[in-house]
Design an enzyme around this catalytic site. Structure first.
Site, mmCIF file in Angstrom:
data_model
loop_
_atom_site.group_PDB
_atom_site.id
_atom_site.type_symbol
_atom_site.label_atom_id
_atom_site.label_comp_id
_atom_site.label_asym_id
_atom_site.label_seq_id
_atom_site.Cartn_x
_atom_site.Cartn_y
_atom_site.Cartn_z
ATOM 1 N N HIS A 15 0.831 -1.207 0.000
ATOM 2 C CA HIS A 15 0.000 0.000 0.000
ATOM 3 C C HIS A 15 0.869 1.261 0.000
ATOM 4 C CE1 HIS A 15 -3.786 2.155 1.151
ATOM 5 N NE2 HIS A 15 -2.915 3.007 1.655
ATOM 6 N N GLU A 16 1.819 1.312 0.947
ATOM 7 C CA GLU A 16 2.653 2.525 1.057
ATOM 8 C C GLU A 16 3.591 2.650 -0.138
ATOM 9 O OE1 GLU A 16 1.907 4.648 3.295
ATOM 10 O OE2 GLU A 16 0.546 3.321 4.362
ATOM 11 N N HIS A 45 1.740 4.277 -2.970
ATOM 12 C CA HIS A 45 1.674 5.740 -2.818
ATOM 13 C C HIS A 45 2.985 6.371 -3.279
ATOM 14 C CE1 HIS A 45 -2.176 6.198 -0.951
ATOM 15 N NE2 HIS A 45 -1.881 5.531 0.153
#
Lengths: 500, 213
Positions: free
Chosen positions: B24-25, B28
């Site tokens: 997820h990170e 980003h």
């Protein structure tokens, strides 16, 4: 992303998956995968096929004699356990008491670890730096300082007075027995670069005692109490090494006259000064043989309490270097360098009227650099001989950089209105650094400043901005007289107090 | 339940969680870097290495304490460093969407892997298939949860990009409440026992049992 971190990332993923799989393989509970109903359990009990029943959180695991098994979720038929005991089937509970302990203990341990971890972080961020802050920043320059009085040119009178201090630092007991009270503090006052710092080092060097160096501005902090704490800390440190010399450079940063300003930063400065006064009082009383030397070029703005006997009771004026001193200084700074026979130090000293010791040191260095650059051009291994020409060009280079004037004595104008809105070039008379004056012209004026251009003979034109305050009065003949130089000497004198 | 079962439960959920949060990170950071903002990349966050994204409290403590909620270190984004090709508003929307999208993709991949690994009767494959099932559930939940239009979540960044001027006043006020709305929502879920995620979990379960055949 570098390949190294890619490898690391891959390794972390593989390690996590392997740990997960291993944990699964090692810990996977061997509970039955099949599910049965309460009716099935009852039927199996009646058929005497049940080997053992194990009670779980969510129901029961039923193991049959033929080796198969199934789970029953929830509470089946209420009468089943009587049924089981009537058939002699044992009912055991799988609950491991360790689980109850672990479920509570492991989170609590993690929480405690987290608290300790956060607490430690707080400490290093908050308290740690705060106690660190209160530490004196005085630097101890070794047990042996190599500076000697011979390294200081000029200031013969100061050297004479300071040699008494050196003798006392050597054998304080002997002098105390003789009933001599030596000065606790010595204030050295003189223009920038005249050797105050070097003299202080020489005192420690001659006496062979530790030398603590601190700048007055290092006591100044926004936080009230920090400066005072640093003064205390510095004297504590010095006392441990007594006899010792503490040197406070630029003492005017904290020693400015008290009550000359409003606001928290002034309060802090005054607290620091008070602590310094108390510490000076206590130096001998508390058994520390410490001499405090301080240097400033603004003795006029120091607090009178600093200057009274018992504190800085010995004042030494270190004058700007005279002819003989400049020659001596050049000799000191050129020691160890090969000089050309053409070099005449006396001539150089004559050419450098008004130069400070630091400027002469710079001159010696610049000249050596020039000759070295020249020598390197032809032969890298050639010996560097500093010639008179090198000195001449170094002096010329410095004079080109140096402002020819820094003081406006008077402005000659036809009428006072010319200073408000001039409509023609206005001649001004400008005082020179080395004395004498020269005529320049007024470039512009505004409400507070005037800009003056002039050229000292031979030099390029220079323009400087002066505060109008310095040319306040206008004589009847249209000459603007210089304002009282004493009034403009202290730039703080005219400043409105800063209200915070 | 025995101690082994308890440990297994922790490990078999925490490891997929760690990997999912890392993805997820990473998404980003990659999205921001693709638009020209290297802020996160220069801080070493454009990596799939979970250790770079761990938040001691949100990633380690809370999940291991059994709290059904957690977070990773947020990735810093500086929209003023985006390239001229895209407006800062749209760029932020894209960067915000990248996280949940990556979870959606990872969840689908894990679903495929689960279909392959499931039901061989081999203990190693069983372990892997169980972890992939957990990955599917976590990533489905992460994708949906992060798209909620509530302040610190990625969904609120999407709203930031598309909110009409006429509604921006109430929206800013709502964001000004900080994490309180999210906290209220999570607490309400916990206290009432009715989880808005239950339908989501049921769909995921349906998908998993569909691939299990």
């Amino acid at each position: 992303m570098s390949s190294g971190s890619k490898v690391r990332t891959f390794a972390v993923w593989v390690a996590l998956v392997v740990v997960g799989v291993l944990a699964w393989v090692a810990l996977e509970d061997d509970r039955p995968i099949d599910y049965g109903s309460g009716e099935q359990l009852a039927a199996d009990l009646h058929g005497a096929e049940v080997d053992i029943i194990i009670r779980e959180d969510d129901g029961f695991d039923v193991y049959l004699l033929d080796g198969t098994s199934y789970s029953v979720i929830g509470e089946p038929d209420p009468g089943w356990n009587q049924l089981a005991s009537s058939y002699g089937v044992p009912i055991e509970t799988a609950d491991d008491p360790l689980v109850d302990v672990a479920v509570i203990a492991i989170p609590v341990i993690l929480l405690l670890l987290a608290l300790v971890w956060f607490g430690r972080r707080m400490q290093t961020r908050g308290m740690g730096t705060f106690t660190e802050m209160r530490k004196s920043r005085a630097r101890l320059l070794g047990e042996t300082v190599h500076a000697r009085f011979a390294d200081v040119a000029g200031a013969e009178e100061a050297k004479l007075r300071l040699s008494d201090i050196v003798a006392w630092l050597g054998e304080p007991e002997k002098w105390r027995k003789a009933g001599v009270r030596v000065p606790r503090g010595i204030l050295m006052e003189g223009p920038p670069g005249c050797g105050k710092t070097l003299l202080a080092r020489a005192v420690a060097g001659e006496a062979g005692v530790p030398f603590f160096y601190v700048s007055g501005s290092e006591f100044v902090e926004m936080l009230v109490g920090v400066g005072a704490a640093r003064v205390r800390d510095m004297f504590e440190e010095a006392k441990k090494k007594a006899p010792a010399v503490i040197f406070i450079d630029e003492i005017d940063a904290i020693g400015r006259r008290r009550g000359s300003g409003i606001g928290p930063s002034h309060e802090e400065r005054e607290q620091t000064l008070n602590q310094l006064l108390v510490a000076l009082d206590g130096v001998e009383g508390r058994g520390g043989d410490i001499v405090v030397l301080a240097a400033t070029n603004r003795a006029d703005i120091l607090d009178p309490a600093l200057l009274r006997p018992g504190r800085f009771d010995l004042h030494l004026r270190i004058p700007a270097l005279d002819l003989a001193a400049r020659e001596a200084a050049l000799g000191i700074h050129l020691k160890g360098r090969t000089l050309d026979l053409s070099v005449n130090l006396a001539t150089l000293a004559a050419k450098t009227a008004g130069w400070s010791g630091a400027e002469l040191e710079n001159l010696a260095n610049e000249a050596t650099l020039l000759s070295a650059r020249e020598a390197m051009k032809t032969d890298a291994s050639a010996q560097v001989r500093v010639g008179m020409a090198d000195f001449e060009s170094a002096i010329a280079a410095k004079k080109a950089r140096q402002p020819g004037f820094d003081r406006l004595d008077a402005a000659m104008v036809a009428s006072a209105s010319q200073l408000v809105r001039p409509d023609e070039p206005i001649p001004v008379r400008v005082g020179l650094v080395g004395g004498g004056d020269v005529v320049g012209r007024l470039l512009w004026v505004d409400a507070q400043f005037i800009k003056v251009e002039t050229s000292v003979e031979g030099g390029p034109p220079e323009a400087r901005v002066f505060p109008k305050m310095q040319v306040q009065s206008i004589a009847a003949d249209g000459v603007l007289e210089s304002a009282d130089p004493a009034a403009s000497a202290d730039p703080w004198a005219h400043q409105t107090p800063d209200l915070m | 339940m025995n101690i082994g079962g308890w440990l297994l439960q922790q490990v078999s959920w925490w490891i997929p969680l760690l990997l999912s949060l890392a993805v997820h990170e990473w998404a980003h950071a990659r999205a921001a870097a693709s638009l020209g903002d290297q802020t996160a990349a220069s801080q070493g966050r454009a990596t799939l290495d979970p250790l770079a994204h761990i938040d001691p409290l949100g990633t380690v403590m809370l999940p291991l304490l059994g709290v059904p909620f957690g977070w990773a270190k947020p990735v810093p984004v500086n929209p003023s460093r985006f390239s001229q090709a895209i407006s800062m508003r749209l760029g932020m929307v894209w960067v915000a969407l990248a996280g949940p999208l990556s979870n959606l993709v990872l969840g689908l991949l894990a679903l495929g892997a689960h279909a392959v690994l499931y039901g061989h009767g081999n203990r190693l494959l069983d372990a892997l298939s169980a972890m992939t099932a957990h990955l599917v559930m976590l990533n489905g939940l992460l994708a949906v949860f992060n798209l909620l239009p509530i302040h610190p979540l990625d969904g609120s960044r999407v709203v930031d990009g598309f909110i009409p001027d006429s509604l921006s006043g109430p929206w800013v006020a709502f964001k000004g409440a900080g994490i309180i709305p999210l906290g209220v929502l999570l607490l309400a879920t916990e206290l009432t026992g009715y989880s808005m995620f239950r339908p989501v979990l049921e769909w995921i379960w349906m998908a998993i049992s569909a691939v299990q055949g």
